[in-house]
Design an enzyme around this catalytic site. Structure first.
Site, PDB file in Angstrom:
ATOM      1  N   LYS A 296      -3.926   9.353  -2.214  1.00 19.59           N
ATOM      2  CA  LYS A 296      -2.562   8.962  -1.837  1.00 19.59           C
ATOM      3  C   LYS A 296      -1.557   9.350  -2.906  1.00 19.59           C
ATOM      4  O   LYS A 296      -0.496   9.927  -2.615  1.00 19.59           O
ATOM      5  CB  LYS A 296      -2.504   7.447  -1.605  1.00 19.59           C
ATOM      6  CG  LYS A 296      -1.151   6.950  -1.096  1.00 19.59           C
ATOM      7  CD  LYS A 296      -0.959   5.458  -1.326  1.00 19.59           C
ATOM      8  CE  LYS A 296      -0.405   5.195  -2.702  1.00 19.59           C
ATOM      9  NZ  LYS A 296       0.081   3.806  -2.887  1.00 19.59           N
TER      10      LYS A 296
ATOM     11  N   PRO B 286       0.775  -1.242   0.000  1.00 16.68           N
ATOM     12  CA  PRO B 286       0.000   0.000   0.000  1.00 16.68           C
ATOM     13  C   PRO B 286       0.805   1.289   0.000  1.00 16.68           C
ATOM     14  O   PRO B 286       0.383   2.279  -0.599  1.00 16.68           O
ATOM     15  CB  PRO B 286      -0.837  -0.103   1.288  1.00 16.68           C
ATOM     16  CG  PRO B 286      -0.880  -1.555   1.616  1.00 16.68           C
ATOM     17  CD  PRO B 286       0.434  -2.097   1.157  1.00 16.68           C
TER      18      PRO B 286
ATOM     19  N   THR C   3       3.046   1.738  -5.531  1.00 13.30           N
ATOM     20  CA  THR C   3       3.182   3.147  -5.868  1.00 13.30           C
ATOM     21  C   THR C   3       3.585   3.888  -4.602  1.00 13.30           C
ATOM     22  O   THR C   3       2.800   3.995  -3.657  1.00 13.30           O
ATOM     23  CB  THR C   3       1.871   3.723  -6.429  1.00 13.30           C
ATOM     24  OG1 THR C   3       1.560   3.065  -7.656  1.00 13.30           O
ATOM     25  CG2 THR C   3       2.010   5.215  -6.697  1.00 13.30           C
TER      26      THR C   3
ATOM     27  N   LYS D  45       5.105   7.489 -12.479  1.00 13.43           N
ATOM     28  CA  LYS D  45       3.778   7.128 -11.982  1.00 13.43           C
ATOM     29  C   LYS D  45       3.098   8.298 -11.281  1.00 13.43           C
ATOM     30  O   LYS D  45       1.913   8.577 -11.510  1.00 13.43           O
ATOM     31  CB  LYS D  45       3.889   5.937 -11.023  1.00 13.43           C
ATOM     32  CG  LYS D  45       2.557   5.511 -10.373  1.00 13.43           C
ATOM     33  CD  LYS D  45       1.530   5.040 -11.399  1.00 13.43           C
ATOM     34  CE  LYS D  45       0.175   4.733 -10.770  1.00 13.43           C
ATOM     35  NZ  LYS D  45       0.187   3.530  -9.926  1.00 13.43           N
TER      36      LYS D  45
END
Length: 299
Positions: free
Chosen positions: A247, A66, A97, A172
């Site tokens: 996030k 996560p 990520t 990303k």
């Protein structure tokens, strides 16, 4: 065929591991959720009682976790994956990520132990994970990329070497920051169109061939109707959850602050997605920002 230890069998990790099995690789997995382990077992994989056990004897290690704190913990702590694999695994691949600094720190520790490592976050959502059509944005050395490409090809369609360690994560967070902004723009356009009496299907047909076209508009339209497969036509079932978009955009804002890069639109978009989450829709697809915007009044 590789012997793979896979840590993190959530909504993305589970179908990715299943595709590795379909490609003929041997996969041993670990997750805190017993149901995830059961699903891997039913798909033909083996399960382990700990992350260290999952990577015992593995030639490739893949993690899908996560957040950066989890990545640091699982790789760097005493008895972690670097220590557990330094004599056996030629390659570590982190598909989480996370922030660029964590990716570079973990890679440096892996290389100091004689291991090759890639940071390889993905784009494509749960559908891409299931269908094996993910895009991988990969950071690491040329040699590490060459070693890992065939593994990534079992899970994705587009494999890009973005540069050295941390480059995959950098791509990303830039990608998702742009997507977050774009989705808000598309949402505002469709809401204005309705106020002006336009038909959403006709608007979509025109704009998908005009200068406003984008993936968010043509493939993932947030307004219900024009794109039947979009989450907007399934009560905004994810897809890619709004909480995850928060996030990722927060990661972009931390990077922007660290590099003194101006990102005013991203900051504003983040405030919208945060309000979506605060309103209880964090588990809905991020395109639910359309529904939230529809409820706002012009000041």
């Amino acid at each position: 065929m590789a012997k793979i230890g896979f840590i993190g069998l959530g909504n993305m990790g589970a179908p990715m591991a299943a595709n590795l099995l379909k490609d003929g690789h041997k996969v041993t997995g670990y997750d805190l959720n017993p149901a995830a382990l059961d699903a891997l077992s039913k798909a033909g994989g083996k399960t382990a009682k700990s992350a260290a056990d999952a990577v015992t004897g593995a030639t490739v290690v893949i993690t899908m976790l996560p957040a950066g704190d989890h990545v640091r913990e699982v790789y760097l702590h005493q008895g972690g994956l670097i220590e557990a694999t330094k004599d056996t695994a030629p390659l570590l691949i982190d598909c989480s990520t996370i922030d660029v600094d964590t990716a570079r720190t973990v890679t440096a520790a892996a290389e100091a132990a004689g291991l090759a490592m890639l940071d390889a976050p993905v784009s494509g959502g749960t559908a891409g994970a299931r269908n094996g059509t993910l895009t991988f944005m990969v950071g690491g050395t040329e040699d590490a990329f060459a070693k890992g490409k065939f593994i990534l090809e079992a899970m994705g369609k587009n494999i890009f070497h973005a540069g050295g360690p941390g480059a995959g994560q950098a791509v990303k967070i830039c990608n998702n920051m742009m997507l977050a902004i774009n989705m808000v723009g598309v949402s505002e356009g469709f809401l204005l169109a309705r106020k002006l009496g336009l038909d959403w299907d006709k608007l979509h047909q025109v704009c998908a061939t005009a200068t406003a076209n984008s993936w968010a508009l043509s493939n993932y339209c947030p307004a219900p109707g024009p794109v039947p497969a979009a989450p907007s036509n399934n009560d905004y079932a994810p897809g890619f959850a709004a909480a995850l978009m928060v996030k990722d955009v927060k990661l972009s804002q931390a990077a922007a602050e660290a590099t003194a890069s101006p990102t005013p639109l991203a900051a504003k978009a983040l405030s919208f997605y945060q309000q979506v989450v605060d309103a209880g829709d964090g588990n809905k697809d991020f395109s639910v920002v359309f529904r939230w915007l529809a409820q706002q009044k012009r000041e």
